[in-house]
Design a protein around this motif. Structure first.
Motif, PDB file in Angstrom:
ATOM      1  N   PHE A 377      60.134  57.550  69.618  1.00 51.50           N
ATOM      2  CA  PHE A 377      58.708  57.568  69.309  1.00 51.50           C
ATOM      3  C   PHE A 377      58.290  56.405  68.428  1.00 51.50           C
ATOM      4  CE2 PHE A 377      59.170  61.771  71.037  1.00 51.50           C
ATOM      5  CZ  PHE A 377      58.012  61.900  71.787  1.00 51.50           C
ATOM      6  N   CYS A 378      59.187  55.964  67.531  1.00 51.55           N
ATOM      7  CA  CYS A 378      58.856  54.790  66.718  1.00 51.55           C
ATOM      8  C   CYS A 378      58.691  53.575  67.619  1.00 51.55           C
ATOM      9  CB  CYS A 378      59.966  54.535  65.686  1.00 51.55           C
ATOM     10  SG  CYS A 378      59.993  55.779  64.384  1.00 51.55           S
ATOM     11  N   THR A 379      59.626  53.398  68.544  1.00 52.18           N
ATOM     12  CA  THR A 379      59.592  52.262  69.447  1.00 52.18           C
ATOM     13  C   THR A 379      58.309  52.272  70.275  1.00 52.18           C
ATOM     14  OG1 THR A 379      61.985  52.492  69.616  1.00 52.18           O
ATOM     15  CG2 THR A 379      60.903  51.055  71.220  1.00 52.18           C
ATOM     16  N   GLU A 380      58.037  53.410  70.883  1.00 54.06           N
ATOM     17  CA  GLU A 380      56.896  53.486  71.777  1.00 54.06           C
ATOM     18  C   GLU A 380      55.575  53.394  71.018  1.00 54.06           C
ATOM     19  OE1 GLU A 380      58.945  52.926  74.623  1.00 54.06           O
ATOM     20  OE2 GLU A 380      57.020  53.680  75.338  1.00 54.06           O
ATOM     21  N   PHE A 381      55.529  53.997  69.821  1.00 47.97           N
ATOM     22  CA  PHE A 381      54.308  53.944  69.012  1.00 47.97           C
ATOM     23  C   PHE A 381      53.998  52.510  68.622  1.00 47.97           C
ATOM     24  CE2 PHE A 381      52.176  54.538  64.762  1.00 47.97           C
ATOM     25  CZ  PHE A 381      51.010  55.116  65.243  1.00 47.97           C
ATOM     26  N   ARG A 382      55.053  51.762  68.220  1.00 47.24           N
ATOM     27  CA  ARG A 382      54.841  50.345  67.869  1.00 47.24           C
ATOM     28  C   ARG A 382      54.448  49.552  69.093  1.00 47.24           C
ATOM     29  NH1 ARG A 382      59.040  47.273  64.489  1.00 47.24           N
ATOM     30  NH2 ARG A 382      57.273  45.831  64.463  1.00 47.24           N
ATOM     31  N   ALA A 383      55.023  49.943  70.240  1.00 46.05           N
ATOM     32  CA  ALA A 383      54.672  49.238  71.475  1.00 46.05           C
ATOM     33  C   ALA A 383      53.179  49.378  71.748  1.00 46.05           C
ATOM     34  CB  ALA A 383      55.491  49.807  72.635  1.00 46.05           C
ATOM     35  N   MET A 384      52.656  50.563  71.468  1.00 46.71           N
ATOM     36  CA  MET A 384      51.220  50.761  71.694  1.00 46.71           C
ATOM     37  C   MET A 384      50.392  49.943  70.705  1.00 46.71           C
ATOM     38  SD  MET A 384      48.876  54.147  71.334  1.00 46.71           S
ATOM     39  CE  MET A 384      47.102  53.931  71.180  1.00 46.71           C
ATOM     40  N   LEU A 385      50.775  50.018  69.437  1.00 46.43           N
ATOM     41  CA  LEU A 385      49.988  49.321  68.413  1.00 46.43           C
ATOM     42  C   LEU A 385      50.002  47.818  68.638  1.00 46.43           C
ATOM     43  CD1 LEU A 385      50.950  51.299  65.179  1.00 46.43           C
ATOM     44  CD2 LEU A 385      48.854  51.489  66.510  1.00 46.43           C
ATOM     45  N   ASP A 386      51.148  47.320  69.113  1.00 47.79           N
ATOM     46  CA  ASP A 386      51.273  45.872  69.299  1.00 47.79           C
ATOM     47  C   ASP A 386      50.921  45.440  70.712  1.00 47.79           C
ATOM     48  OD1 ASP A 386      52.040  45.753  66.683  1.00 47.79           O
ATOM     49  OD2 ASP A 386      54.179  45.929  67.129  1.00 47.79           O
ATOM     50  N   SER A 387      50.421  46.389  71.501  1.00 46.71           N
ATOM     51  CA  SER A 387      50.132  46.089  72.905  1.00 46.71           C
ATOM     52  C   SER A 387      49.077  44.991  73.038  1.00 46.71           C
ATOM     53  CB  SER A 387      49.642  47.369  73.592  1.00 46.71           C
ATOM     54  OG  SER A 387      49.025  47.038  74.806  1.00 46.71           O
ATOM     55  N   LYS A 388      49.225  44.172  74.068  1.00 47.82           N
ATOM     56  CA  LYS A 388      48.258  43.095  74.339  1.00 47.82           C
ATOM     57  C   LYS A 388      46.907  43.656  74.768  1.00 47.82           C
ATOM     58  CE  LYS A 388      50.915  39.510  73.641  1.00 47.82           C
ATOM     59  NZ  LYS A 388      51.579  40.261  72.543  1.00 47.82           N
TER      60      LYS A 388
END
Lengths: 625, 484
Positions: A377-388
């Motif tokens: 969830f940390c990985t995916e949550f950061r992926a969302m926040l940093d999403s283009k």
């Protein structure tokens, strides 16, 4: 006539008569025709309005079991002018008061500054709500004490010693309430907490009035116009709660000796089935004269038994929050059912670390929910926040926040109980303040992924999340009142709230929660083979204290009948206490019994006392008078 | 037989009609006022309404007897009767028991009787006889002393009985004396002094805006100054002197206002200086022009000023405490509903709550529940006001006005001085009773315990007014017979 000039003086005298009549006529006009206040004053003089109190509405549970009813209590009244040959010592002994108290009370009654409506000819309240024993003793000897009479009034009584917070209590109306609502008069009883407060206007009924004539010395001279203008009191309406009192009893039994809360909701309706806040107290004790003393005692208790933790407790939701994030991450297109993330005992970025426990790796979404994988969830949550997709972190964070609010977090849900807490979902301002404007990254707020950090939720909000998942797409504002006699419940408790999450994303979360019970962290929640249970544990970190044990779950998996949330404060992993307690609750609600195989678990939970030197709520006894 | 027919023909129908109306309406109000919740029997003699029926019946008998006696007896027996009453009054002071602080009731077993009621009648007859002596004139000093003596002797005796209320009624005879030639200016001056007294007392402690003096004194002195100017204008029929006065007044107050900026100026003192200066100027005019009028105006101004200032002193040091409090309440100086003002306050509530049409017979809650003390005697007008409203109250007042007008008409229709003086005495007494009694109930005059004629419960009062009225009727009949 001797002097005709003097004869004209008859006109002066006549004029004088006219002048007097004229002046008095004007005075009469101003008194009788142009001033209306004298009428009011005359009525205030003559009419003594005896209030007829309605009996308060009864409260039932969802199966029609009577929870709260009225029982008579007795006030000792005194009419000063009728006292004669009073044996003060005998009287004090009979009623159970000291002589000093007696003298003080008599002086207070006679003091018009304290007791504004004092008249030596009408009964004044001497002691309110004497205990039944004292009452019985007094009744035997009452004829010895002319001037003292007994007035009946009704107080609340409780069929079960549970749900004290939810049912609430009644007490004497406060000065501010009287000022804001002319219905109330000093000495009236009013709901001051729980359902008694939120449904006060339904339960109280309407007072009646009997108009009596009172003479200049305050003596009653009979009823006015044969009672033509009297109004009979209207009995308060009964209300039926959605509470299942047997489930509630089980919940309170399981939670005894612990701090925490259980909230069980019927997902399809939003009705609350059980609502436990521990430690609690016996509602029967919060009645009568000992109420204020007991209230003081409870109010200063360090374990805060008066706090209704289910709607006022502020906790980090911990891993149960992952269910909410799983929905958003899917909807935002970051995570799919098949997204896999490797986990090697934690989430590491440089020196930054979020620990995780041992489980197979890599995991897909369902597995990550089942094993409650932090790394995932940390990985995916950061992926969302940093999403283009988003211009910057503020924009992406706001998108996430907007979705999380639609689940009911960060705001009062609007339950029909007073003093609900809104919890807290941080805003960009929170982080700007903490780190400086735009000086924070997805890593700074990665705790939000696993329901830690700044996120605060009430047990009710977490239970509501569970109901949302169980319903696969909607939630109805949780509420405690199921029906009102001759009336409808508030229409806002019929509205379906639909978050902007596509329906099929829920199935993946549900499946993950199912897997959790089959092989993941929630295995202990499983009971029987016929009922398919879904669950999600949580361990909410609460440094420097021990973690809170959290669990949320629902059953059966398809067409769920109960969605439940349990938190046991400072007790460790979710699976340790919260999951077993919640599963026992679900089992009992769905099967009306605890299977023999699990009765051992029930006993263990019941007899676990986490608060030192703090027994069951029944150990709180009424203070000695 | 013939005599009786003549009598019934010659009786004044209006007076009889009004008398009957009052007696009947009065009885209903006594019934309403004394009516209790457990009372079922309308006629039972245990209750005041029942007793009042007996008094009324007796009143008719007394009235009938009076009409049968020849009118000349009253004139002949006037002095003897007067002397007898004086003796009775004097005996009463010694003999009478203490009832509510006064020694005015003679008690014979179940019957008690107030000689003061008889004294009014006796004094009226004695005055009528003395004034009707040929050659009587109020300009003769000796006659004036005699008249004052006839009035003041019973007055003093009644005051000694501690029945000040009844004694004050004797002041009413001055109204009759005015008709007989007492200078009107005396009446006017007395009225003005009373008004000044009433203004200064309640307002003397009230500061003017910004505390620049006492409002009561300022108003009183301003009135005196304006009366001075008015008197000078009336005398000189010219505004010349008055103009100086006005200019001086404006000048003084202007200077006062200017000085106000730097000194504490008390405006009531400026008014005082003004009154003193103007009076001194008038005295100067008197010495210079040798016109007596100037000195009279100046003396009036000074006298009035002294009265204004002595009001406070008189009030604080001469009057007794209960008289002070009664006056204080009427003047609105003390607002104390539970204390002395309680009666007046409750009676105002009773009357005020009656509204335009009233609450209806026996529907008055104030009277029924005994909120108004003395509600069937001195405060009977409350019952009228509460149960019969504005209409009933005004009706009663108009009935009195009609009766008094009719009596004045009778007095002026004969050339007989005895009848005239007697009738005007009765008119004055009744007017005084109504003025004080109704005024007290309405909260306009001090609480003085005198009954409302023909309305208040009680035999003494009812009989005494009936006797007064029927003697008058008999005298009227005699006059009519004489000139037939």
């Amino acid at each position: 006539m001797i002097n005709d000039k003097l004869q004209n003086r008859k006109f002066v005298i006549g004029g004088l008569i006219v002048l007097v009549v004229f002046i008095y006529a004007i005075r009469l006009l101003s008194l009788q025709v142009f001033t209306s206040s004298y009428k009011v004053l005359a009525d205030d003089n003559a009419f003594y309005k005896r209030i007829l109190f309605p009996s308060r509405g009864l409260i039932y549970d969802r199966y029609g079991k009577l929870l709260v009813y009225n029982r008579p209590a007795y006030d000792i009244m005194v009419t000063m002018k009728e006292i004669s040959n009073l044996d003060t010592t005998d009287f004090c002994n009979t009623v159970g008061i000291t002589k000093e108290w007696f003298v003080q009370r008599m002086n207070d009654i006679k003091d018009r500054h304290i007791n504004q409506g004092y008249s030596p000819y009408t009964p004044q309240v001497f002691i309110t709500q004497v205990l039944p024993d004292d009452y019985a003793r007094l009744m035997e000897k009452l004829f010895h004490f002319p001037g003292f009479t007994v007035q009946r009034r009704s107080v609340r009584d409780y069929a079960y010693d549970v749900a004290a917070h939810t049912l609430g209590s009644i007490g004497e109306v406060s000065r501010t309430t009287i000022e804001n609502d002319p219905y109330y008069k000093p000495g009236d009883y009013v709901g001051i907490s729980g359902v008694e407060k939120s449904y006060e206007s339904v339960l109280r009924g309407e007072k009646g009035v009997q108009i009596l004539l009172r003479d200049s010395r305050g003596r009653i001279k009979g009823s006015y116009d044969d009672g033509k203008y009297d109004q009979q009191p209207v009995t308060g309406k009964d209300i039926t709660l959605s509470l299942d009192v047997e489930l509630q009893m089980l919940g309170e039994k399981l939670m005894q000796g612990k701090r925490g809360s259980i909230v069980a909701i019927e997902p399809s309706t939003g009705q609350i089935l059980a609502m436990v806040s521990a430690p609690s107290y016996d509602p029967k004790l919060m009645v009568g004269r000992q109420r204020s003393q007991l209230f003081q005692q409870l109010n200063t208790d360090p374990e805060r038994p008066l706090l209704d933790r289910s709607i006022m407790g502020r906790y980090p939701p911990g891993s149960t929050f992952k269910a909410a994030n799983a929905l958003i991450l899917q909807q935002e297109g970051i995570t799919t059912k098949d997204t896999r993330v490797a986990c090697h005992g934690g989430y590491f970025v440089g020196h930054f670390k979020v620990g995780c426990h041992i489980h197979p790796s890599p995991l897909d979404l369902e597995g990550a929910i089942a094993y409650s994988c932090n790394t995932y969830f940390c990985t995916e949550f950061r992926a969302m926040l940093d999403s283009k997709k988003f211009k910057n972190i503020e924009q992406s964070f706001n998108a996430w926040r907007k979705d999380i609010l639609t689940f009911g977090f960060g705001q009062k849900l609007g339950i029909d109980l007073p003093n609900e807490n809104s919890g807290f979902i941080p805003t960009t301002k929170t982080y700007n303040r903490e780190h400086g404007r735009r000086r924070w990254t997805s890593l700074n707020i990665v705790s939000d992924a696993i329901g830690q950090g700044e996120i605060i939720a009430t047990p009710l909000q977490i239970a509501n999340l569970c109901a949302l998942v169980a319903n696969r797409g909607y939630w109805i504002t949780p509420h405690i009142v199921r029906s009102i006699e001759d009336g409808n419940i508030d229409p806002r408790y019929l509205v379906k709230h639909v978050p902007p999450i596509d329906k099929w994303y829920y199935n993946n979360v549900v499946e993950g929660m199912r897997q959790s019970v089959i092989y993941g962290t929630s295995r202990i929640a499983s009971f029987g083979d016929s009922i398919v249970v879904c669950g999600k544990t949580g361990t909410s970190q609460n440094p420097p204290h021990k973690d809170h044990s959290i669990f949320m779950g629902f059953a059966p998996m398809n067409h769920p009948k109960i969605a439940i949330m349990c938190i046991v404060e400072n007790s460790g992993f979710g699976a340790t206490y919260a999951a077993p307690i919640a599963s026992l609750m679900m089992e009992f609600y769905l099967t009306r019994k605890i299977s023999p195989a699990r009765q051992g678990l029930e006993t263990t939970m019941e007899n676990t006392f986490l608060i030192p030197n703090y027994g069951s709520k029944n150990s709180i006894v009424a203070p000695a008078r | 037989m013939v005599r009786k027919i003549q009598l019934s023909h010659l009786l004044d129908k209006w007076v009889i009609l009004i008398f009957l109306l009052m007696i009947i309406f009065g009885w209903f109000n006594v019934y309403g006022a004394s009516y209790g919740f457990h009372q079922t029997n309308f006629w039972s003699f245990e209750y005041r309404s029942g007793k009042q029926l007996i008094w009324i019946a007796c009143a008719f008998v007394i009235g009938g007897v009076i009409l049968l006696l020849d009118g000349k007896y009253y004139e002949q027996l006037a002095y003897i009767f007067y002397a007898a009453v004086l003796v009775l009054l004097a005996i009463t002071i010694v003999v009478a028991p203490n009832i509510k602080g006064s020694h005015s009731w003679l008690v014979f077993g179940p019957v008690s009787f107030q000689p003061a009621e008889l004294a009014k009648l006796a004094t009226a007859l004695a005055l009528a006889k003395y004034i009707s002596h040929p050659g009587f004139s109020l300009s003769k000093r000796q006659d004036v002393w005699w008249v004052f003596g006839i009035i003041l002797t019973p007055f003093v005796l009644i005051v000694l009985q501690a029945e000040t209320g009844s004694a004050l009624v004797f002041m009413a005879f001055f109204l009759m004396l005015y008709r007989e030639g007492l200078p009107g200016i005396l009446l006017l001056i007395v009225s003005i002094l009373i008004v000044l007294f009433l203004i200064v007392l309640p307002l003397s402690e009230v500061p003017i805006y910004g505390n620049v003096g006492s409002l009561g004194f300022l108003i009183a002195l301003s009135i005196i100054f304006l009366i001075e100017i008015g008197a000078v204008v009336a005398y000189e029929r010219d505004w010349k002197t008055a103009r100086y006065f006005l200019l001086g007044g404006i000048l003084l107050f202007g200077i006062g206002l200017l000085l106000q900026m730097s000194y504490d100026v008390l405006f009531n003192q400026i008014a005082l200086i003004l009154v003193i200066l103007s009076s001194l100027y008038l005295i100067f005019l008197f010495i210079y022009k040798r016109k007596r009028a100037y000195i009279w105006i100046a003396l009036f101004a000074i006298g009035a000023t002294v009265v204004s200032f002595s009001g406070d002193y008189f009030f604080d040091h001469v009057l007794e405490q209960h008289q002070r409090t009664r006056i204080e309440v009427v003047l609105g100086m003390k607002n104390d509903p539970q204390g002395v003002g309680y009666n007046v306050n409750q009676s105002k509530i009773a009357i005020g709550s009656g509204g335009f049409w009233g609450k209806g017979f026996l529907q008055g809650t104030q009277t029924k529940l005994k909120y108004v003390p003395e509600q069937d005697t001195d405060f009977i007008f409350c019952t009228v006001g509460e149960e019969h409203g504005f209409v009933g109250s005004l009706g009663v007042l108009l009935l009195y006005a009609l009766l008094l007008f009719r009596l004045i008409y009778i007095a002026e229709s004969h050339r007989d001085t005895f009848l005239r003086v007697y009738t005007y005495s009765i008119v004055s007494i009744m007017l005084f009773h109504v003025l004080i009694n109704v005024g007290m109930v309405l909260g306009l005059t001090p609480v003085i315990g005198i009954p409302l004629p023909f309305f208040s419960y009680g035999g003494s009062s009812l009989w005494s007014f009936t006797v007064m009225l029927f003697i008058l009727l008999r005298l009227d009949v005699s006059q009519k017979m004489r000139f037939r």
